[in-house]
Design a protein around this motif. Structure first.
Motif, PDB file in Angstrom:
ATOM      1  N   LEU A 116       0.814  -1.225   0.000  1.00  0.00           N
ATOM      2  CA  LEU A 116       0.000   0.000   0.000  1.00  0.00           C
ATOM      3  C   LEU A 116       0.841   1.265   0.000  1.00  0.00           C
ATOM      4  O   LEU A 116       0.290   2.371  -0.117  1.00  0.00           O
ATOM      5  CB  LEU A 116      -0.917   0.010   1.231  1.00  0.00           C
ATOM      6  N   VAL A 117       2.156   1.130   0.132  1.00  0.00           N
ATOM      7  CA  VAL A 117       3.028   2.307   0.176  1.00  0.00           C
ATOM      8  C   VAL A 117       2.926   3.084  -1.134  1.00  0.00           C
ATOM      9  O   VAL A 117       2.956   2.496  -2.223  1.00  0.00           O
ATOM     10  CB  VAL A 117       4.488   1.887   0.431  1.00  0.00           C
ATOM     11  N   ASP A 118       2.789   4.398  -1.034  1.00  0.00           N
ATOM     12  CA  ASP A 118       2.666   5.244  -2.220  1.00  0.00           C
ATOM     13  C   ASP A 118       4.034   5.399  -2.883  1.00  0.00           C
ATOM     14  O   ASP A 118       4.926   6.060  -2.348  1.00  0.00           O
ATOM     15  CB  ASP A 118       2.122   6.618  -1.819  1.00  0.00           C
ATOM     16  N   LEU A 119       4.195   4.793  -4.045  1.00  0.00           N
ATOM     17  CA  LEU A 119       5.452   4.872  -4.791  1.00  0.00           C
ATOM     18  C   LEU A 119       5.256   5.553  -6.139  1.00  0.00           C
ATOM     19  O   LEU A 119       6.090   5.423  -7.039  1.00  0.00           O
ATOM     20  CB  LEU A 119       6.020   3.462  -5.025  1.00  0.00           C
ATOM     21  N   THR A 120       4.185   6.324  -6.290  1.00  0.00           N
ATOM     22  CA  THR A 120       3.860   6.902  -7.594  1.00  0.00           C
ATOM     23  C   THR A 120       4.916   7.885  -8.095  1.00  0.00           C
ATOM     24  O   THR A 120       5.015   8.135  -9.292  1.00  0.00           O
ATOM     25  CB  THR A 120       2.509   7.626  -7.548  1.00  0.00           C
ATOM     26  N   SER A 121       5.722   8.449  -7.182  1.00  0.00           N
ATOM     27  CA  SER A 121       6.747   9.396  -7.611  1.00  0.00           C
ATOM     28  C   SER A 121       8.050   8.709  -7.997  1.00  0.00           C
ATOM     29  O   SER A 121       8.998   9.376  -8.400  1.00  0.00           O
ATOM     30  CB  SER A 121       7.026  10.419  -6.495  1.00  0.00           C
ATOM     31  N   HIS A 122       8.095   7.376  -7.868  1.00  0.00           N
ATOM     32  CA  HIS A 122       9.338   6.664  -8.164  1.00  0.00           C
ATOM     33  C   HIS A 122       9.308   6.088  -9.576  1.00  0.00           C
ATOM     34  O   HIS A 122       8.295   5.547 -10.013  1.00  0.00           O
ATOM     35  CB  HIS A 122       9.560   5.531  -7.156  1.00  0.00           C
ATOM     36  N   PRO A 123      10.415   6.197 -10.324  1.00  0.00           N
ATOM     37  CA  PRO A 123      10.430   5.719 -11.720  1.00  0.00           C
ATOM     38  C   PRO A 123      10.226   4.229 -11.871  1.00  0.00           C
ATOM     39  O   PRO A 123       9.875   3.761 -12.952  1.00  0.00           O
ATOM     40  CB  PRO A 123      11.813   6.137 -12.221  1.00  0.00           C
ATOM     41  N   LEU A 124      10.421   3.449 -10.811  1.00  0.00           N
ATOM     42  CA  LEU A 124      10.263   1.992 -10.904  1.00  0.00           C
ATOM     43  C   LEU A 124       8.896   1.520 -10.419  1.00  0.00           C
ATOM     44  O   LEU A 124       8.701   0.322 -10.230  1.00  0.00           O
ATOM     45  CB  LEU A 124      11.362   1.295 -10.095  1.00  0.00           C
ATOM     46  N   VAL A 125       7.968   2.441 -10.231  1.00  0.00           N
ATOM     47  CA  VAL A 125       6.676   2.064  -9.665  1.00  0.00           C
ATOM     48  C   VAL A 125       5.965   1.026 -10.533  1.00  0.00           C
ATOM     49  O   VAL A 125       5.290   0.126 -10.023  1.00  0.00           O
ATOM     50  CB  VAL A 125       5.787   3.312  -9.452  1.00  0.00           C
ATOM     51  N   SER A 126       6.114   1.119 -11.859  1.00  0.00           N
ATOM     52  CA  SER A 126       5.421   0.170 -12.731  1.00  0.00           C
ATOM     53  C   SER A 126       5.974  -1.238 -12.603  1.00  0.00           C
ATOM     54  O   SER A 126       5.337  -2.208 -13.011  1.00  0.00           O
ATOM     55  CB  SER A 126       5.520   0.632 -14.190  1.00  0.00           C
ATOM     56  N   TRP A 127       7.179  -1.362 -12.058  1.00  0.00           N
ATOM     57  CA  TRP A 127       7.799  -2.679 -11.860  1.00  0.00           C
ATOM     58  C   TRP A 127       7.570  -3.219 -10.447  1.00  0.00           C
ATOM     59  O   TRP A 127       7.728  -4.412 -10.212  1.00  0.00           O
ATOM     60  CB  TRP A 127       9.308  -2.598 -12.108  1.00  0.00           C
ATOM     61  N   ALA A 128       7.243  -2.324  -9.533  1.00  0.00           N
ATOM     62  CA  ALA A 128       7.182  -2.703  -8.119  1.00  0.00           C
ATOM     63  C   ALA A 128       5.800  -3.236  -7.756  1.00  0.00           C
ATOM     64  O   ALA A 128       5.013  -2.577  -7.065  1.00  0.00           O
ATOM     65  CB  ALA A 128       7.551  -1.506  -7.240  1.00  0.00           C
ATOM     66  N   GLY A 129       5.500  -4.453  -8.220  1.00  0.00           N
ATOM     67  CA  GLY A 129       4.244  -5.090  -7.891  1.00  0.00           C
ATOM     68  C   GLY A 129       4.254  -5.631  -6.469  1.00  0.00           C
ATOM     69  O   GLY A 129       5.261  -5.545  -5.756  1.00  0.00           O
ATOM     70  N   PRO A 130       3.140  -6.202  -6.025  1.00  0.00           N
ATOM     71  CA  PRO A 130       3.042  -6.701  -4.638  1.00  0.00           C
ATOM     72  C   PRO A 130       4.149  -7.680  -4.262  1.00  0.00           C
ATOM     73  O   PRO A 130       4.721  -7.581  -3.169  1.00  0.00           O
ATOM     74  CB  PRO A 130       1.663  -7.361  -4.608  1.00  0.00           C
TER      75      PRO A 130
END
Length: 367
Positions: free
Chosen positions: A329-343
């Motif tokens: 649930l951690v908000d990682l939307t500002s990080h460039p790897l967010v699309s890779w960081a699945g559960p």
């Protein structure tokens, strides 16, 4: 008139630094396209971009260096093909951050400067000399670059006696420069259009930091963890052992048997799967984004779960479960790897943090 000198000056060069992430990039990218963003670069920013682009050319460069600035001797960025540097085979990249396209009148002084410094022994002729500008080369210069023989003729006309370009030059030097130009293969001079430069730059680890994370390639497929425990799994597996030992009297000294344990076997397998999902992400990130980007992702996950980890839970298993659930649930939307960081990867990062002794699941050992 441009001033030329035959004296050999020391070339001030700076070794290629570790890729700098700069301002925190965002997954959504900048509010303007890369081509428009580049238009507002300073000359120094443009040279840095060219240096990053050169690293994506997949040439056999032993080193890429930015030499622009005072005393640059007509070289903004150099790609060395041997340890001999400027004394061996190399490519020259000349950046011109102009509001408009480069014209022949912009190219002649740079070409002349190169021949003067070759005559002075400051470096050997490059294998290629490429012009890069946000607006590219104009029609006239592009046509000349497409016809090397005509390009040489027009350059020799530009440095004829009495022209403004050579006014004040030593006659003997000018004669040597003309002879060198007459004997040189002008096919070395080329142009690089901005769309070509951006296409190459997009394949480098610098693109995400400079323009945002919207163009990350798909992560590599992740396979099952190996059957044997690796040396790099010792710490997080030890943390899991402590969790299991809290409510189990079985002999848990042999971690290799955890996967077949009747009570904790499936749980352990899931944790290993998550750990290796995070390890796979780490390896993909190594080639796709600047150094330190994945470590910042770990820091963001740590910052997001540390309060949950530090709270009272009653048991290590409850703490572990709460932290793993919260990591998704951690908000990682500002990080460039967010699309890779699945559960799975996020949970695995928690185990990486345990591996690094930044998290612990048993009470009294929080970092």
């Amino acid at each position: 008139m441009i001033e030329m000198t035959t004296s050999t000056q020391d070339v001030l060069i700076s070794d290629m630094p570790i890729p700098s992430v700069g301002p925190q990039p965002t997954h959504t990218g900048p509010p303007v396209p890369p081509a428009q963003r580049i238009f507002f670069y300073s000359s120094g920013d443009w040279e840095e971009f060219i240096k990053e682009w050169a690293l994506g050319l997949h040439e056999s460069y032993t080193q890429v260096k930015r030499l622009g600035g005072s005393g640059d001797q007509g070289i903004d960025v150099a790609g060395f093909k041997s340890d001999a540097g400027l004394e061996g085979p190399w490519d020259c990249f000349q950046g011109k951050h102009y509001a408009g396209p480069i014209a022949p009148s912009d190219a002649w002084p740079e070409i002349l400067k190169m021949f003067v410094h070759v005559d002075a022994g400051d470096y050997v002729l490059p294998d290629s000399y490429r012009f890069l500008a946000p607006q590219g080369c104009g029609t006239s210069l592009n046509r000349l670059l497409s016809k090397p023989t005509k390009l040489r003729v027009k350059f020799l006309e530009a440095i004829a006696d009495g022209t403004s370009l050579t006014s004040g030059m030593d006659a003997a030097l000018l004669s040597r420069v003309r002879k060198l130009a007459e004997e040189s293969d002008f096919s070395m001079f080329k142009s690089v259009e901005l769309h070509e430069a951006l296409a190459v730059h997009q394949t480098t680890a610098y693109y995400v930091a400079r323009f945002g994370g919207a163009h990350l390639p798909a992560p590599s497929a992740f396979s099952e963890p190996p059957k044997e425990l690796g040396d790099h799994e010792v710490n997080y597996v030890s943390e899991l052992r402590k969790v299991y030992a809290e409510s189990c009297s079985d002999d848990l000294t042999d971690a290799a048997t955890f996967g077949s344990h009747p009570r904790f076997g499936d749980h352990f397998k899931r944790q290993r799967y998550s750990f290796y999902a995070a390890e796979s992400l780490r390896m993909d990130a190594r080639d796709a984004v600047p150094e330190g980007t994945f470590e910042r992702l770990q820091d963001d996950v740590h910052d997001g779960v540390i309060e949950t980890s530090s709270a009272e839970h009653g048991s290590g298993m409850k703490r572990l479960t709460a932290v793993l659930e919260h990591s998704t649930l951690v908000d990682l939307t500002s990080h460039p790897l967010v699309s890779w960081a699945g559960p799975q990867a996020r949970k695995g990062i928690c185990h990486q943090l345990a591996n690094d002794e930044r998290l612990t699941w048993t009470p009294g050992e929080q970092s």
